[in-house]
Design an enzyme around this catalytic site. Structure first.
Site, short mmCIF file in Angstrom:
data_model
loop_
_atom_site.label_atom_id
_atom_site.label_comp_id
_atom_site.label_asym_id
_atom_site.label_seq_id
_atom_site.Cartn_x
_atom_site.Cartn_y
_atom_site.Cartn_z
N GLU A 176 41.75 47.42 47.17
CA GLU A 176 41.15 46.12 47.94
C GLU A 176 41.73 46.09 49.21
O GLU A 176 42.59 45.37 49.33
CB GLU A 176 41.25 44.94 47.06
CG GLU A 176 40.40 43.87 47.77
CD GLU A 176 40.71 42.30 47.15
OE1 GLU A 176 40.12 41.72 47.52
OE2 GLU A 176 41.37 42.34 46.15
N LYS A 213 36.92 47.77 46.48
CA LYS A 213 36.51 45.87 46.53
C LYS A 213 36.79 45.97 48.28
O LYS A 213 37.87 45.72 48.60
CB LYS A 213 37.59 45.24 45.95
CG LYS A 213 36.88 43.56 45.99
CD LYS A 213 37.55 42.75 44.84
CE LYS A 213 37.35 41.31 44.97
NZ LYS A 213 37.93 40.51 43.79
#
Length: 295
Positions: A176, A213
């Site tokens: 992420e 993400k």
């Protein structure tokens, strides 16, 4: 790795619920839920209250596998139980929802326009414990605030070094590298970020699988080519500070991108609501996030 869970995450319709506020973000999550800081006197009481909140969400009839593919927990939640079962086992066995674990220890200071992850001491021990507790994958967050090529390169390199360590332990890492939605040069940051991710993907061994993400991109469908990479199981999007409505509207413009919302998922839920009111609000949020995720 559980092949049934892998198939569900790779091909299932739905989204991933982020229930992973930890440490510094827990008081804010509780405040949003209507629990004041005066309601607890130490970390143990605080974590007990946030576990009550998460248990209420997870046990709700609205929180079901028809809409939700997976849920991201943090370490304290992984170590606690729901109805006598460890949280991850309850999620999978009772709900059919795949459990993930947040493993990062927060962000380092701003340097070169980015915030790298702080060191993660004892990561292998945590990963071993996660595997024993039937966790499928992990999540770790960095933050990009400026379109600084050197800084973004460092973020992606750090994420992939640790991601490979996680994959070697049999877990699927969610990488992420968040781009701040308020960044003045967000689109340029995303362009640099995508090139760095593609460069790292090209170095992976064939058997390594990851997830990404990412912030909802400025340019619709900007990450479509990343979705085609054989190493990428799925790409999920964070809400990043957008309201639930705006996050859903933006997400719906990106085919194949699914939600992994935290604050936007729990928007409108409060400790003082009756169970009926709580479940109605959660059901409405889940159905709207789901609808945006399958477009």
């Amino acid at each position: 790795m559980n092949t049934e869970q892998l198939k569900r995450i790779r091909t299932g319709e739905g989204f991933i619920a982020a229930l992973d506020q930890s440490g510094g973000s827990t008081p804010k999550a509780l405040l949003q839920y209507g629990v004041q800081e005066t309601s607890y006197s130490d970390d143990e009481e605080m974590y007990a209250l946030v576990h009550e909140m998460r248990t209420r969400i997870i046990q709700s009839s609205a929180f079901d596998s028809r809409h939700i593919l997976g849920a991201i927990l943090f370490e304290n939640t992984m170590d606690r139980s729901i109805d006598g079962q460890l949280t991850a086992d309850y999620l999978w066995e009772k709900k059919g929802i795949v459990p993930f674990l947040k493993v990062d220890q927060g962000l380092a200071g701003l340097e070169d326009g980015v915030q790298l992850m702080k060191p993660i001491p004892g990561l292998n021990d945590l990963l071993e414990r996660a595997a024993q507790r039937n966790i499928f994958g992990t999540k770790m967050r960095s933050l990009i605030k400026e379109a600084n090529p050197a800084g973004i390169k460092k973020v992606v390199e750090q994420q992939f070094v640790i991601g490979k360590q996680i994959a070697r332990m049999g877990l699927v890492p969610i990488i992420e590298p968040e781009v701040d939605i308020n960044s003045a040069d967000k689109a340029e940051s995303e362009r640099i970020l995508k090139n760095e991710i593609l460069a790292q993907l090209s170095t992976l061994d064939p058997d390594i699988q990851i997830m990404l993400k990412l912030s909802i991109p400025t340019e619709d469908n900007f990450y479509s080519d990343l979705m085609e990479d054989p190493h990428v199981v799925r790409i999920v999007a964070l809400s990043g500070g957008y309201s639930q409505m705006e996050a859903n509207e933006r997400l719906a413009q990106n085919h194949g991108l699914i939600a992994s919302f935290s604050r936007a998922l729990s928007e409108g839920l409060t400790a003082g609501q009756t169970d009926d009111a709580f479940n109605r609000m959660l059901s409405k949020s889940i159905q709207e996030i789901y609808a945006a995720s399958i477009k």
